[in-house]
Design an enzyme around this catalytic site. Structure first.
Site, PDB file in Angstrom:
ATOM      1  N   CYS A  30       6.206  84.462  48.375  1.00 38.52           N
ATOM      2  CA  CYS A  30       4.796  84.828  48.579  1.00 38.52           C
ATOM      3  C   CYS A  30       3.996  83.542  48.725  1.00 38.52           C
ATOM      4  CB  CYS A  30       4.302  85.668  47.391  1.00 38.52           C
ATOM      5  SG  CYS A  30       2.730  86.507  47.687  1.00 38.52           S
ATOM      6  N   HIS A  41       6.406  83.339  41.515  1.00 37.21           N
ATOM      7  CA  HIS A  41       5.681  83.936  40.392  1.00 37.21           C
ATOM      8  C   HIS A  41       5.898  83.157  39.102  1.00 37.21           C
ATOM      9  CE1 HIS A  41       6.353  87.109  43.395  1.00 37.21           C
ATOM     10  NE2 HIS A  41       5.109  87.396  43.118  1.00 37.21           N
ATOM     11  N   SER A  50      -0.708  80.461  51.891  1.00 32.21           N
ATOM     12  CA  SER A  50      -1.577  79.660  51.040  1.00 32.21           C
ATOM     13  C   SER A  50      -0.802  78.525  50.382  1.00 32.21           C
ATOM     14  CB  SER A  50      -2.235  80.529  49.962  1.00 32.21           C
ATOM     15  OG  SER A  50      -1.266  81.181  49.190  1.00 32.21           O
TER      16      SER A  50
HETATM   17  N1  GLN Z   1      -1.007  84.746  53.195  1.00 28.46           N
HETATM   18  C1  GLN Z   1      -1.256  85.110  51.837  1.00 28.46           C
HETATM   19  C2  GLN Z   1      -0.939  83.919  50.949  1.00 28.46           C
HETATM   20  O1  GLN Z   1      -0.063  83.180  51.279  1.00 28.46           O
HETATM   21  C3  GLN Z   1      -0.416  86.281  51.417  1.00 28.46           C
HETATM   22  C4  GLN Z   1      -0.692  86.675  49.997  1.00 28.46           C
HETATM   23  C5  GLN Z   1      -0.078  87.971  49.550  1.00 28.46           C
HETATM   24  O2  GLN Z   1       0.929  88.408  50.062  1.00 28.46           O
HETATM   25  N2  GLN Z   1      -0.618  88.601  48.560  1.00 28.46           N
HETATM   26  O3  GLN Z   1      -1.525  83.731  49.900  1.00 28.46           O
HETATM   27 ZN    ZN Z   2       3.029  88.187  49.018  1.00 28.06          ZN
END
Ligand code: GLN
Ligand code: ZN
Length: 785
Positions: free
Chosen positions: A756, A724, A463
């Site tokens: 992430c 984060h 994302s």
């Molecule tokens: N592909 C998702 C993102 O990039 C993975 C999110 C997650 O690991 N919670 O938002």
């Molecule tokens: Zn993640």
């Protein structure tokens, strides 16, 4: 004349306290319209002050009490639990006993602003760590306990809330995290010596609990609930013997030494599973009532010593899922409890209802048949009340309700879509070969030839920032103010910008950015058969964050491709490889309410097959890399070690089922959110993904030596940018992390990516962070030559 066995419990045992016939272990606290979330966020933003926030909270507590009494819980006997929290019940316990880390301590007691600082951090002061509450998707804050933590009764909020309710005519039952669970869930403070166990501080903590119980009794409380779910798991690293000794000691101090009426009667609640070895120990204490989970756990089969002086609260109504109970069958379970020699039997929920939404009646858009199968919190209160009446007065008294519940159960069993022959035939015909790909080394060579990626290829997790404009477009489309065409045009424009940005920065493997997805699970739930989504079914995930889990009610299949056009479009914009992006079966299940009428493994395979078809379509469309996210793999891990192998078997199986159909030269990625995955390292290997991205920035690559030692030989992308936090890491910092990584992992296996997805970030920090990430990859690449 009465025989001995006919003596009422009160006569046998003069200290017997009658527990209410019907209760629940807790209730959602965020409000039917997320009133608390909105008020708390307004307070954070400075739009309202602490008094205004307290007013909203008090109004919410009042409407909750009124609602529970209207639904049939008694106002006068402690039936109504008080489980309100501004953020989290474990943080509340820590604040109550004065166990706030030094960095957040204030002179005098913490005010509301201080409470939220501990929850959310401030400046360089990191917040308390957050982690999952047993096997739910609720996250609690982890208290930090050391040898120098000074326990004291530092907040009278619990007493004040009790008094507030009493003044309003309701004698509530205050609910607290119990002392043993509180310490089991705590971690050693930074200044604690190696090997320090928070549980070693029990003797110092107990006087504070005792003082609080005395204060509650003085305020008029007749019952208090101490939650001890720490006793149903063996995954916390404290030897069972120590846990049991702690239970004996804790309740000797709180229930024997401190006797009524100096304290309220105690309900010790053990949600989320079976007490097993802890049951006789708990039964041997002098608490007045014991609540057991008869949904995840089962009832003892023979009388247990000590129960004769207690009320046994049978948690027969599932507090953690949304299906209407088969009341007749539940009543049978309760009737069987009566043979166990308990002083009395009462009816309860298996867990707090904080894990389910408020009210099915609040879902007018839901298919009425589906709605008739469901019970949210309010319906569950009614179920508990009905069962208590049935237990007390006999089945005839609740004949109508039993019939209605049975009718719902059979309607569900036979409804179209619940069991779909084509789906069942497909899962039944699966063979071992469907779950396995060819040799990893061959795949690696074929993929390298096709993709021709540089050493240390850079990518992102999927994302990109979900901007205000994206959200506005989606909301406008949902309201009918923006046509589907216009909405999709807006999403395509967004994707084009995300591609241009990635190309400009120089990322090697691109993503489309997930702009069109409201949520990584709900997006798929809306496109798959077998799912429904709610309008108001919010459940607290942590603090003010709520999610709206989808309802997985039937056999799952894929009526049409779900992501192919978006991915194809993205690939048409660039010559670099674009990663297809899917959510894996386990995560889809973990973040939905899952059907309870077939084994979880069957549902997982159904989703696995739907994803397998999607992946085949992506592959046919020319997509060379496909990522299947499984951030929830560890989340669903059973609370008893003995149950874990069976879980890992079906969960890992459903992932490989979804991915094993691809050609050797198609590269499968997976993403797992967390960093501590020592416990599931074998399972991660068994996922057999070509590349796995994990969180690692905050722990400074701590995981890599372990990974290496375990012989992990697949591609790995340890996160080098902590998404984060809004902080932008410098290129030097990222370079350092990468230099650390190449020391413990073969550079040929290493990928460069953030921790992430970027959806919660803004472009202001995302763009420079990714520039630094790519810069660092290039620098280390040239060092390696
Ligand atoms: N592909 C998702 C993102 O990039 C993975 C999110 C997650 O690991 N919670 O938002
Ligand atoms: Zn993640």
């Amino acid at each position: 004349m009465t025989t001995h066995t006919e003596l009422s419990s009160d006569q046998q045992n003069p200290t017997f306290a009658a527990f209410p016939a019907a209760t629940i272990l807790g209730y959602p606290r965020i409000g039917p319209r997320r009133e608390l979330k909105k008020a708390v966020e307004s307070f954070w933003a400075g739009r309202i002050d602490a008094d205004q926030l307290e007013e909203t909270a008090a109004a919410l507590r009042k409407s909750t009490r009124d609602r529970l009494v209207a639904l049939g819980l008694s106002a006068t006997d402690g039936s109504v639990p008080e489980t309100f929290s501004y953020y989290d019940q474990v943080l509340d316990a820590a604040v109550t006993v004065g166990a706030v880390p030094e960095r957040f301590a204030t002179e005098g007691d913490l005010d509301l602003a201080g409470y939220f600082r501990a929850a959310r951090g401030e400046g360089d002061d990191a917040p308390l760590e957050m982690t999952k509450w047993f096997d739910t998707n609720y996250h609690y804050l982890v208290p930090e306990i050391g040898p120098s933590t000074t326990f004291r009764l530092a907040s009278d909020r619990v007493v004040r809330q009790f008094a507030e309710a009493l003044a309003d005519g309701v004698t509530t039952r205050p609910v607290l995290v119990g002392p043993v669970t509180f310490l089991l869930l705590s971690k050693a403070a930074d200044d604690a010596p190696a090997g320090f166990e928070p549980l070693s501080r029990l003797a110092d903590l107990l006087p504070v609990y005792a003082e609080l119980l005395r204060a509650l009794a003085a305020a008029g409380a007749t019952w208090v609930q101490l939650d001890e779910p720490g006793l149903v798991t063996d995954t916390i690293d404290v030897p069972l013997g120590d846990v049991l000794t702690a239970v004996t000691e804790a309740y000797r101090v709180l229930s024997t030494e401190l006797a009524r009426p100096e304290r309220p009667a105690i309900l010790l609640a053990a949600p989320f599973g079976d007490l097993q070895e802890a049951l006789p120990v708990v039964a041997g204490t002098d608490v007045e009532a014991l609540a057991v989970d008869l949904v995840k756990g089962s009832a003892p089969t023979s009388p247990v010593r000590g129960l004769e002086s207690k009320t046994l609260v049978g948690g027969v109504v599932d507090g953690h899922n949304i299906w209407r109970a088969d009341l007749s069958a539940r009543l049978e379970v309760l009737e069987a409890l009566e043979g166990l020699g308990a002083g009395a039997v009462a009816v309860g929920t298996s867990t707090s209802l904080q894990h389910v939404p408020h009210d099915v009646a609040d879902e007018p858009a839901l298919d009425p048949t589906l709605a008739s199968w469901l019970a949210f919190a309010d319906q569950k209160v009614a179920e508990v009340v009905t069962l208590a009446e049935g237990l007390r007065e006999g089945r005839e008294a609740v004949h109508e309700q039993l019939l209605a519940a049975s009718a719902a159960v059979s309607s569900r069993a036979t409804a179209a879509g619940v069991s779909v022959a084509a789906v069942r035939e497909r899962t039944a015909a699966l063979t071992d070969g469907d779950f396995h790909r060819g040799p990893a080394q061959e795949r690696r060579d074929a993929q390298q030839e096709r993709l021709d990626l540089p050493l240390l290829p850079s990518t992102t997790i999927g994302s990109f920032p979900q901007t205000v404009e994206i959200r506005k477009a989606r909301a406008a489309h949902a309201k009918g103010e923006l046509s589907l065409e216009a909405y999709e045009d807006a999403m395509r424009a967004e994707i084009q910008q995300v591609v241009e940005l990635q190309e400009r920065i120089g990322i090697d493997v691109l993503v489309h950015g997930e702009a069109e997805r409201n949520d990584m699970v709900q997006y798929f739930a809306e496109l798959l058969d077998g799912f429904a989504v709610t309008q108001n079914g919010w459940v607290q995930s942590y603090g003010s964050r709520c999610t709206r889990p989808s309802i997985l009610w039937g056999d799952v299949s894929r009526p049409a491709p779900m992501t192919v056009r978006w991915t194809e479009y993205t690939q048409s914009l660039t010559t670099k490889p674009v990663k297809g992006m899917l959510t894996g079966p386990v995560t889809i299940m973990a973040w939905s309410f899952v059907r309870d009428d077939i084994p979880l493994g069957e549902t997982a395979n159904q989703i696995g097959l739907a994803l397998r078809d999607e992946i085949a379509d992506l592959e046919a469309a020319g997509i060379a890399i496909i990522q299947v996210d499984e951030p929830a793999l560890r989340e669903l891990l059973p609370l008893r070690r003995a149950d874990q192998p069976a879980y890992l078997d079906w969960s890992v199986g459903s992932f490989t089922l979804s991915t094993a159909g691809v050609r050797p030269d198609t590269q499968i990625h997976t993403h797992l959110c967390y960093s501590e995955f020592g416990e599931v390292i074998g399972a991660i290997d068994a996922l057999d993904a070509d590349v796995t991205s994990i969180e690692a920035a905050r722990s400074r690559m701590e995981i890599l030596p372990d990974l290496n030692a375990s012989g992990f030989s697949r591609g790995v992308g340890p996160g080098v940018y902590d998404i984060h936090s809004p902080r932008v890491p410098s290129q030097e910092e990222v370079t350092e992390l990468l230099e650390l990584a190449v020391k413990s992992v073969d550079p040929a296996l290493l990928w460069v990516n953030p921790d992430c997805g970027l959806k919660t970030r803004g472009y202001a920090e995302t763009t420079p962070s990714l520039e630094h990430l790519v810069g660092a990859a290039k620098a280390v690449r040239s060092q390696l030559g």
